[in-house]
Design a protein around this motif. Structure first.
Motif, PDB file in Angstrom:
ATOM      1  N   CYS B 380      22.370 -16.628 -13.624  1.00 23.78           N
ATOM      2  CA  CYS B 380      22.765 -16.003 -14.895  1.00 23.78           C
ATOM      3  C   CYS B 380      24.208 -16.376 -15.229  1.00 23.78           C
ATOM      4  CB  CYS B 380      22.653 -14.492 -14.803  1.00 23.78           C
ATOM      5  SG  CYS B 380      20.970 -13.929 -14.879  1.00 23.78           S
ATOM      6  N   ALA B 381      25.060 -16.339 -14.219  1.00 27.95           N
ATOM      7  CA  ALA B 381      26.463 -16.652 -14.455  1.00 27.95           C
ATOM      8  C   ALA B 381      26.591 -18.058 -15.011  1.00 27.95           C
ATOM      9  CB  ALA B 381      27.248 -16.539 -13.154  1.00 27.95           C
ATOM     10  N   ILE B 382      25.795 -18.953 -14.474  1.00 28.98           N
ATOM     11  CA  ILE B 382      25.895 -20.339 -14.918  1.00 28.98           C
ATOM     12  C   ILE B 382      25.282 -20.506 -16.295  1.00 28.98           C
ATOM     13  CG2 ILE B 382      25.013 -22.649 -14.405  1.00 28.98           C
ATOM     14  CD1 ILE B 382      25.415 -21.765 -11.398  1.00 28.98           C
ATOM     15  N   LYS B 383      24.265 -19.747 -16.558  1.00 27.50           N
ATOM     16  CA  LYS B 383      23.555 -19.910 -17.820  1.00 27.50           C
ATOM     17  C   LYS B 383      24.278 -19.247 -18.983  1.00 27.50           C
ATOM     18  CE  LYS B 383      18.941 -19.727 -19.578  1.00 27.50           C
ATOM     19  NZ  LYS B 383      17.634 -19.100 -19.509  1.00 27.50           N
ATOM     20  N   VAL B 384      24.765 -18.057 -18.778  1.00 28.15           N
ATOM     21  CA  VAL B 384      25.397 -17.310 -19.873  1.00 28.15           C
ATOM     22  C   VAL B 384      26.868 -17.136 -19.533  1.00 28.15           C
ATOM     23  CG1 VAL B 384      25.282 -15.229 -21.266  1.00 28.15           C
ATOM     24  CG2 VAL B 384      23.217 -16.112 -20.161  1.00 28.15           C
ATOM     25  N   GLU B 385      27.684 -17.939 -20.176  1.00 26.52           N
ATOM     26  CA  GLU B 385      29.085 -17.981 -19.791  1.00 26.52           C
ATOM     27  C   GLU B 385      29.752 -16.612 -19.908  1.00 26.52           C
ATOM     28  OE1 GLU B 385      31.148 -21.221 -21.499  1.00 26.52           O
ATOM     29  OE2 GLU B 385      33.019 -20.740 -20.480  1.00 26.52           O
ATOM     30  N   GLN B 386      29.390 -15.894 -20.966  1.00 26.13           N
ATOM     31  CA  GLN B 386      30.021 -14.598 -21.204  1.00 26.13           C
ATOM     32  C   GLN B 386      29.803 -13.631 -20.050  1.00 26.13           C
ATOM     33  OE1 GLN B 386      28.149 -16.259 -23.189  1.00 26.13           O
ATOM     34  NE2 GLN B 386      29.176 -16.506 -25.157  1.00 26.13           N
ATOM     35  N   SER B 387      28.749 -13.852 -19.318  1.00 22.73           N
ATOM     36  CA  SER B 387      28.426 -12.886 -18.267  1.00 22.73           C
ATOM     37  C   SER B 387      29.006 -13.299 -16.923  1.00 22.73           C
ATOM     38  CB  SER B 387      26.918 -12.766 -18.136  1.00 22.73           C
ATOM     39  OG  SER B 387      26.415 -13.905 -17.481  1.00 22.73           O
ATOM     40  N   ALA B 388      29.613 -14.483 -16.881  1.00 26.15           N
ATOM     41  CA  ALA B 388      30.009 -15.033 -15.585  1.00 26.15           C
ATOM     42  C   ALA B 388      30.887 -14.057 -14.807  1.00 26.15           C
ATOM     43  CB  ALA B 388      30.737 -16.357 -15.784  1.00 26.15           C
ATOM     44  N   GLU B 389      31.813 -13.452 -15.518  1.00 25.71           N
ATOM     45  CA  GLU B 389      32.747 -12.594 -14.816  1.00 25.71           C
ATOM     46  C   GLU B 389      32.019 -11.406 -14.177  1.00 25.71           C
ATOM     47  OE1 GLU B 389      36.194 -12.374 -16.996  1.00 25.71           O
ATOM     48  OE2 GLU B 389      37.230 -11.015 -15.622  1.00 25.71           O
ATOM     49  N   ARG B 390      31.091 -10.830 -14.952  1.00 30.06           N
ATOM     50  CA  ARG B 390      30.361  -9.684 -14.412  1.00 30.06           C
ATOM     51  C   ARG B 390      29.476 -10.103 -13.247  1.00 30.06           C
ATOM     52  NH1 ARG B 390      28.292  -7.277 -19.665  1.00 30.06           N
ATOM     53  NH2 ARG B 390      26.577  -6.365 -18.503  1.00 30.06           N
ATOM     54  N   CYS B 391      28.919 -11.268 -13.378  1.00 27.22           N
ATOM     55  CA  CYS B 391      28.071 -11.750 -12.284  1.00 27.22           C
ATOM     56  C   CYS B 391      28.894 -11.901 -11.013  1.00 27.22           C
ATOM     57  CB  CYS B 391      27.443 -13.090 -12.644  1.00 27.22           C
ATOM     58  SG  CYS B 391      26.310 -12.987 -14.004  1.00 27.22           S
ATOM     59  N   VAL B 392      30.089 -12.488 -11.169  1.00 30.27           N
ATOM     60  CA  VAL B 392      30.913 -12.714  -9.985  1.00 30.27           C
ATOM     61  C   VAL B 392      31.283 -11.378  -9.356  1.00 30.27           C
ATOM     62  CG1 VAL B 392      33.124 -13.581  -9.184  1.00 30.27           C
ATOM     63  CG2 VAL B 392      31.770 -14.926 -10.769  1.00 30.27           C
ATOM     64  N   SER B 393      31.605 -10.405 -10.174  1.00 26.54           N
ATOM     65  CA  SER B 393      31.995  -9.143  -9.565  1.00 26.54           C
ATOM     66  C   SER B 393      30.782  -8.459  -8.931  1.00 26.54           C
ATOM     67  CB  SER B 393      32.706  -8.240 -10.575  1.00 26.54           C
ATOM     68  OG  SER B 393      31.777  -7.723 -11.479  1.00 26.54           O
ATOM     69  N   THR B 394      29.623  -8.624  -9.553  1.00 24.10           N
ATOM     70  CA  THR B 394      28.408  -8.084  -8.923  1.00 24.10           C
ATOM     71  C   THR B 394      28.180  -8.736  -7.562  1.00 24.10           C
ATOM     72  OG1 THR B 394      27.451  -7.882 -11.123  1.00 24.10           O
ATOM     73  CG2 THR B 394      25.960  -7.669  -9.272  1.00 24.10           C
ATOM     74  N   LEU B 395      28.372 -10.042  -7.530  1.00 20.15           N
ATOM     75  CA  LEU B 395      28.168 -10.754  -6.268  1.00 20.15           C
ATOM     76  C   LEU B 395      29.162 -10.277  -5.213  1.00 20.15           C
ATOM     77  CD1 LEU B 395      27.462 -14.341  -7.626  1.00 20.15           C
ATOM     78  CD2 LEU B 395      25.872 -12.881  -6.392  1.00 20.15           C
ATOM     79  N   LEU B 396      30.388 -10.035  -5.654  1.00 25.09           N
ATOM     80  CA  LEU B 396      31.383  -9.564  -4.689  1.00 25.09           C
ATOM     81  C   LEU B 396      30.981  -8.199  -4.149  1.00 25.09           C
ATOM     82  CD1 LEU B 396      34.785 -10.692  -6.194  1.00 25.09           C
ATOM     83  CD2 LEU B 396      33.596 -11.568  -4.191  1.00 25.09           C
ATOM     84  N   ASP B 397      30.467  -7.354  -5.032  1.00 25.66           N
ATOM     85  CA  ASP B 397      29.970  -6.048  -4.568  1.00 25.66           C
ATOM     86  C   ASP B 397      28.915  -6.243  -3.502  1.00 25.66           C
ATOM     87  OD1 ASP B 397      31.579  -4.862  -6.340  1.00 25.66           O
ATOM     88  OD2 ASP B 397      30.014  -4.266  -7.770  1.00 25.66           O
TER      89      ASP B 397
END
Lengths: 436, 1007
Positions: B380-397
């Motif tokens: 998702c992070a790669i596909k939807v740029e706007q969401s990348a930041e949220r994806c990364v923080s989700t992954l860190l969680d």
């Protein structure tokens, strides 16, 4: 096409083995047993390819049905056929169990010979099958009877035989809906849909032509436009009609007519059958709302409070209500307090099961529980499965209403008014879950 | 009545007992005995010994008993062919029975007995049954033809059963029609080229009529057959679609899916601006969603198909994301498939919901599912740029949960996120490094190592981290070893001072102690690169990486097309073409979607029609690795220029040099400490000099000497392995580059070259007789980039020199289903500095099945690098879909300039001046021109005759050629009257061009 069909018991012993194609050898029977039934892991796919042979399987209680092929068959057809096979067997001898299958193996072989030819599914309507696969021998038939059988089996109206007579023409319509919900802990609807079925039991003489009408938005809008008072049409459609996302029909329904006029007309099979299935997602009445509250008190205690609210007319009564609250695997003890009904912790199911026999609309009830946990060093957190609910309500959560069911039989002397018709609405929970 | 008792007979001697019972006079007892036999047969006991006794029971009027005996016969006839013949009479008699059920039973059973003698007897009864008055018998006979065909195809043809079967398509009974269609379809599959089904508008109309009337199964047979038809034009296509759409409301999911298949296929032919097209798209979504409320097994089949449909036509289900949300109690196979589709449908509009769901899934129990969910967050992070930041923080969680497999999976996807958004999220590296110890899966370890290597300059203890991995180097998987090797080389190039030892260690581990050829090869490449030219090494190893694309795991378009034609079938469940899992001739045919054709032009495209009808014997499109795989390769290699994306180059001539290199090259590099200074940077300008050949450029380069003593002494008759330094000087390239690449043999491996141009030899061989007699020679066009390597873009072309301008003539063909736009072209550095002189002029978008011819003017002022072969050109073509790389070879004659005629005196002087070592001789065989004609012909290609001498009946032609970069080639052509073999001597200061020049002579003279 289907190359062979095997039925196994839970131990993997073959109960029925029928091979239709030369490319399927005896070793296929063993291959499936070894690789699927006796496999160590849980089954990861209903389709398995073992040494270029494909196996399709379904399970009914602890019986395995497997279809085998080496070709690029229509996979959807194979599964539909396996389900159909189960239906046919069930209608002949009831529950599909090892006992019943062994008791009826000759019959099953006879059926398999009839409904699958060289792996091609043939007529599998129980109505017509029962006219000539009887296990009684058919030598007594007259020539007329025989040709009637064959024309019915191959004919356009394979699902109904001619010459049915009832003294009392009667039909029963059941609108059975299952309402599915996935809700977030905050009460936001993540997904909701109703999948409904119209089941009909008809005891009608002759070859009646039926027409079924419901409050389908498209039809009512159409009628409203054609009608004199445009505004009046709108006001009725606004409230009482429902938007059906999609529907599928029994093979007796003339699909081309539905496609062009959206009218549902058919010659019904005799007895009980499913006329249509439908699915709606808009304006669903959710009969219950579940409000969960889970609090972790330290590492060894969990406090759970769940409130359920009924959301329908106060005059109606919901029944068989059951709320299932999952508990962690390391639960050591549970204390429950509930205002209504009975609640029990079932250790084997890892859940608190709360049962309420009846509940009227617009009411509220609550349960609270304290869960003691054994301390563990398991790093993985508890997955918190959703709270699920079961119930039955006497209305259709989709809002579907039967408007009419007209019966025409031109050859016999009974008219639409002479037919006694019964309609019943039952809404049940499908997968009705709230995350906590 | 309980029959289960028959299953319990396990006594010894039971066969004997059964035999007695079978021969009993009492009917009931006989029947019981046969039942016991069948029960034994079912559980796998061999009861074939009872064959004659069972067959004796066949003559009975009890239908139940008869059926049991038939069942036995079908099982054992093959093992007892002689005795099976005893049954024939009964069969033949039964086929005449007044009861249609018995007639049908006999013909049905007979077809299942695969004994030659019996099949002979079958023909007559079958012929009668095919014309029986009762439809039940006819429908059974129709299937029997297919059975017989399976046993003896020739017999069926000889007996004319196929024609009778065809007639049944017009039968009045719908079930007979359906079975005839099924039988014919099956027979047609094993005769790919026969026109058995002969689908035409009339027969289609019959099928469509029968469709409304027959059983659900019959509808499936007919729909599956319809899907093989290709309508003549869009109007016919539309009218069929209109009559098929009502099937979408059928209760049987297989009917629905088969209807979807027909619609998806025929839709291809409808113009997109048609109202009906939009209506149809809307009609497809609801039934597909409804399939998800079917039983789980069918849901699985439906989901696998939806996965294909979503890739082909994302617009159909783009608003239906919610229905793919996973339910807690879904079987795991349904869950995994739903997840796949969720990712495909994820877009900016719904990403918040999707992420919330994915996060939920990541806490579930099933390990595979959780992993996939974590991976999905990354995608998702790669596909939807706007969401990348949220994806990364989700992954860190998720990493904080410390659940081992979650952490590993998260690291793998974070690596991809780094690649997609460089310099954005590197702040999380510290968190990642904390989890280094818990990584035990190769993929995760490799990903982590990649991150450490890539960001070595930001990680203080990168060397320690990598060193810790190095300890167990030999226990790691290849993936990790390769990554570790690359990472350490990267680290070294970034921090050369502290990591010399490390890099030496890893290079020697990779090259000396490993028996994995890939690892060794990569080790040698790095070693050589580092030792010869650290700057080049830096350029190669630390090059900017191409961005990874948004969609991963997409099915390659040609395969996708084929799978769309197989919707509902096993192929669509496996996502593999039938040929991958079906044995024998069946299913080998490749189905294609039809091309869009207007009403008028329908008949003009017979090829397309045939192909779509599945009857053309086409070359099977081979499956290229999915994009995911390619991507993996790129990542692993870490070498940016397109020239290195192929398999690892071979290492001929390297092994022996290896040890020396370490002593010389690498160490000298170390000595020079910080930014490795290399002499070549101060070399003369790299642009080709217009002056007459500069003197042989001799270098005192330290690297060059290393090579020359490993190579054999220069052999001037062949230019292929000449000393690199000389060439470098002559063509004005950088000598060190020349050395580096000249010795490390062709970077583009031969296997890649072969399908592209077929090598230079092929290029010229193909010339067979065409071409202009007097003008410049233009080789025929060849396919440079096959469609299957470039997602449907096919490029063929050639080179020409017209009025002094070099042109690359390209033919671009779009064989994919989507429109291609935004074309651009780039060349890699090449021997003669060829570069596009302007942009690639493809102004209009290239629609599916369109072809465009473009002529691209080339200049010769681009950057220079010696290629092997010399005239190799590596090209990158970009379009809206991706970037594609190919290499081609140009005839060197297009570099011959118009002012290449030398003065006679100069010629003489130059001839003498060039050392004899540089002279090479070639034979041109089988050329039947006289010297005059040859001279004229050559002049057309700017090969100028300066003088002619006749000695003893032998014509000596002296010629001169000037290359675009100022290199002169002098030639002496000996033509003897009556001898078709010419001798040619070429002299040039850059002798490596001689081979190419000779090839040009050959090509020009022979065309």
């Amino acid at each position: 096409m289907i190359g062979g069909l095997f039925i196994y018991n839970h131990k993997g012993e073959v109960l029925i083995s029928r091979v239709y194609r030369d490319d399927i050898g005896r070793n296929a029977v063993d291959a499936f047993r070894v690789n699927v039934i006796h496999a160590r892991q849980q089954v990861r796919s209903p389709v398995t390819n073992i040494a270029r042979t494909s196996f399709f399987h379904v399970k009914r209680s602890n019986i395995w049905l497997a279809a085998v092929t080496k070709q690029n068959v229509n996979a959807a057809m194979v599964f539909e056929f396996l389900y159909k096979m189960c239906d046919v067997m069930a209608s002949y001898f009831g529950k599909i169990s090892e006992e019943n299958i062994k008791n009826n193996f000759v019959l099953i072989y006879e059926l398999l010979d009839e409904i699958l030819d060289f792996g091609y599914p043939q007529n599998s309507e129980t109505g017509s099958l029962k006219t000539f696969i009887t296990q009684q021998g058919i030598k007594g038939q007259t020539k007329e009877e025989q040709s009637q059988i064959t024309s019915q089996v191959t004919g356009q109206i394979g699902w109904r035989r001619e010459g049915i007579k009832y003294r009392r023409n009667e039909l029963f319509l059941d609108v059975l809906e299952s309402v599915n919900l996935l809700m977030s802990p905050q009460g936001q609807v993540l997904s909701a849909h109703v999948s409904g079925r119209v089941v009909m039991k008809s005891y009608l003489s002759g070859m009646p032509e039926c027409k079924f009408g419901m409050n389908d938005k498209i039809i009512i809008d159409k009628a409203g436009k054609g009608g004199v008072t445009n505004e009046a049409g709108k006001s009725t459609s606004g409230k009482q009609s429902i938007a059906i996302d999609d529907c599928t029909f029994n093979q007796c329904v003339r699909l081309s007519k539905f496609d062009s006029e959206r009218s549902i007309s058919f010659i019904p099979p005799d007895g009980e059958y499913e006329l249509m299935r439908y699915r709606t997602t808009k304006d669903i009445i959710l009969p219950f709302r579940v409000i969960p509250l889970v609090r972790e008190v330290g590492r060894t205690k969990l406090e759970v409070k769940v409130v359920i609210k009924s959301n329908f007319k106060p005059s109606l009564l919901a029944q068989k209500i059951e709320v299932r609250i999952p508990t962690p695997l390391n639960t050591s003890g549970v204390q429950v307090i509930c205002m209504k009904g009975k609640a029990k912790y079932k250790a084997s199911e890892n859940a608190i099961v709360w049962k309420i026999k009846r509940m009227a609309g617009m009411k509220e009830s609550q349960i609270s529980a304290e869960i003691e946990l054994l301390p563990t060093n398991d790093k993985k957190k508890w997955a918190r499965p959703p709270i699920s609910m079961n119930f039955e309500v006497p209305f259709a959560p989709s809002g579907l209403k039967v408007r009419y069911l007209k019966v025409f039989e031109s050859k016999l002397n009974y008219s639409d008014h002479d037919v006694i018709k019964w309609v019943r609405y039952i809404g049940r929970s499908g997968i009705y879950e709230t995350r906590c | 009545m309980t029959d289960s008792k028959y299953f319990t007979t396990t006594k010894k001697g039971e066969i004997f007992e059964l035999k007695a019972e079978l021969n009993s006079d009492k009917k009931e007892k006989k029947k019981e005995a046969v039942k016991k036999v069948i029960a034994s047969m079912t559980v796998g006991k061999d009861v074939s010994a009872l064959f004659p006794d069972v067959v004796n029971c066949m003559q009975t009027d009890n239908l139940e008993l008869k059926k049991l005996v038939y069942l036995y016969l079908m099982n054992y006839a093959k093992s007892q062919p002689d005795m099976a013949i005893m049954a024939v009479n009964t069969f033949v008699k039964d086929c005449e029975d007044p009861n249609p059920l018995i007639r049908a039973l006999a013909v049905r059973t007979m077809g299942c007995i695969r004994v030659d003698k019996i099949t002979e007897y079958l023909c007559e009864p079958l012929r009668k049954c095919l014309k029986d008055e009762d439809p039940y018998v006819r429908k059974t006979a129709a299937v029997c033809v297919a059975k017989l065909h399976d046993i003896n195809a020739q017999l069926v043809e000889d007996q004319g059963f196929l024609d009778t079967l065809k007639d049944l398509i017009s039968d009045s009974n719908p079930m007979v029609v359906a079975n005839a269609v099924a039988a014919l379809s099956e027979i047609a599959e094993s005769h790919p080229n026969s026109n058995l089904l002969d689908l035409n508008p009339q027969s289609i109309n019959k099928l469509l009529t029968a469709l409304n009337e027959c059983t659900e199964w019959g509808q499936i047979f007919i729909l599956d057959c319809l899907a093989n038809y290709t309508p003549r034009d869009d109007r016919e296509s539309q009218s069929i679609c209109e009559r098929v759409t009502p099937r979408l409301s059928h209760a049987n999911s297989a009917v629905v899916l088969s209807a979807v298949k027909v619609l998806m296929k025929f839709m291809e032919m409808l113009p997109k601006d048609l109202d009906y097209y939009g209506t149809l798209l809307k009609k497809l979504a609801p039934p597909l969603v409804t399939l998800l409320s079917a039983e789980p097994e069918l849901q699985y089949v439906a989901l696998r198909n939806i996965n294909l449909i979503v890739q082909k036509r994302p617009e159909i289900l783009k608003h239906e994301m919610k229905v793919f949300f996973v339910k807690y109690n879904d079987p795991i196979y349904v869950k995994l498939e739903k997840l796949d589709i969720m990712i495909r449908l994820a877009s900016q509009a719904n990403i918040a919901q999707v992420l919330a769901e994915l996060k939920e899934y990541a806490t579930e129990v099933d390990v595979d599912f959780v992993r996939k969910a974590v991976r999905a967050i990354g995608r998702c992070a790669i596909k939807v740029e706007q969401s990348a930041e949220r994806c990364v923080s989700t992954l860190l969680d998720l990493i904080q949960t410390k659940v081992n497999y979650v952490v590993q999976e998260a690291i793998v996807v974070i690596k991809d996120i780094f690649r997609k958004y460089p310099n954005k999220y590197e702040s999380v590296i510290a968190t990642l490094c904390e989890n280094l110890d818990s990584l035990d899966e190769p993929e995760a370890r490799a990903a982590m190592i990649w991150i450490v290597g890539e960001y070595a300059e930001r990680i203080d203890n990168a060397d320690e981290l990598l060193e810790s991995f190095l300890e167990g180097f030999h226990d790691e998987s290849t993936q990790v070893q390769l990554q570790l090797l690359t990472a350490i080389v990267k680290l070294f190039l970034k921090k050369p001072t502290e990591t010399q030892e490390l890099v030496q260690q890893v290079l020697s581990l990779a090259t000396q102690d490993s028996d994995n050829p890939d690892l060794r090869d990569r080790g040698y490449i790095y070693w050589r690169l580092l030792s010869t030219d650290p700057v080049a090494a830096k350029e190669v190893v630390l090059a900017e990486k191409p961005l990874i694309s948004e969609e991963t795991d997409l099915i390659e378009p040609t395969l996708l097309e084929e799978l769309i034609c197989h919707i509902g079938t096993l192929a669509s469940v496996y996502h593999k073409p039938p040929s991958a899992f079906v044995e024998g001739s069946r299913g080998v045919m490749h189905k294609r979607l039809p091309a869009r054709t207007g009403s008028g032009e329908g008949t003009e495209c017979p090829d397309v029609g045939n192909a779509a009808g599945g009857s053309a014997p086409e070359a099977a499109p081979s499956i290229i690795p999915s994009q995911g795989d390619l991507l993996g390769d790129l990542l692993n290699l870490d070498l940016a220029p397109p020239t290195t994306t192929g398999p690892t180059p071979s290492t001929s001539g390297m092994q022996m040099g290896g040890m020396d290199l370490l002593g010389g090259g690498l160490d000298s590099l170390m000595d020079e400490s910080e930014p490795p200074h290399v002499p070549l940077q101060t070399d003369p300008p790299q642009s080709p000099s217009p002056q007459p050949p500069s003197p042989v450029y001799t270098h005192t380069d330290y690297t060059y000497t290393d090579y020359s003593h490993t190579d054999s002494p220069p052999d001037h008759s062949s230019t292929e392995h000449s000393p690199p330094a000389e060439l470098g000087g002559d063509i004005g390239g950088s000598p060190a580059m020349g050395a580096g690449f000249g010795a490390a043999p062709t970077v583009m491996p031969a296997s890649l070259n072969a399908p592209v141009g077929g090598g230079l030899g092929d290029l010229f061989d193909l010339g067979g007789g065409v071409g202009m007699p007097m003008g410049a020679y233009i080789p025929p066009k060849t396919v440079w980039l096959p469609a299957m390597k470039a997602k449907g873009l096919e490029i063929s072309g050639t080179f020409a020199r017209r009025a002094g301008v070099i042109q690359m003539e390209l033919v671009l063909t779009n064989k994919a289903m989507s429109v291609m736009t935004d074309f651009a072209i780039q060349f890699n550095r090449n021997s003669f500095g060829l570069a596009p002189a302007g942009p690639l002029q493809v102004l209009t978008p290239l629609g599916p099945n369109q072809t465009i011819e473009v002529s691209l003017p080339l200049s010769t002022v681009g950057p220079v690098m010696k290629m092997d072969p010399l005239n190799n050109l590596q090209v990158a073509v970009k379009n809206n879909i991706d970037v594609f790389y190919f290499s081609c070879q140009y005839p060197i004659s297009m570099l011959f300039v118009e002012d290449g005629k030398m003065e006679r005196q100069v010629f003489l002087a130059t001839w003498k001046d060039i050392p004899n070592d540089n002279e090479s001789q070639f034979q041109i065989q089988d050329c039947h021109l006289n010297s005059e004609a040859a001279s004229n012909k050559l002049q057309g290609s700017n090969i100028f005759t300066i003088a002619k001498r006749t000695v003893e009946g032998q014509d000596m032609l002296y010629m001169s050629i000037k290359l675009s970069n100022g290199i002169w080639v002098l030639a002496e052509l000996k033509v003897q009257a009556g001898n078709p073999n010419y001798t040619i001597s070429l002299k040039c200061r850059a002798p490596e061009v001689s081979q190419c020049v000779f090839q040009c002579y050959e090509a020009v003279l022979k065309n």
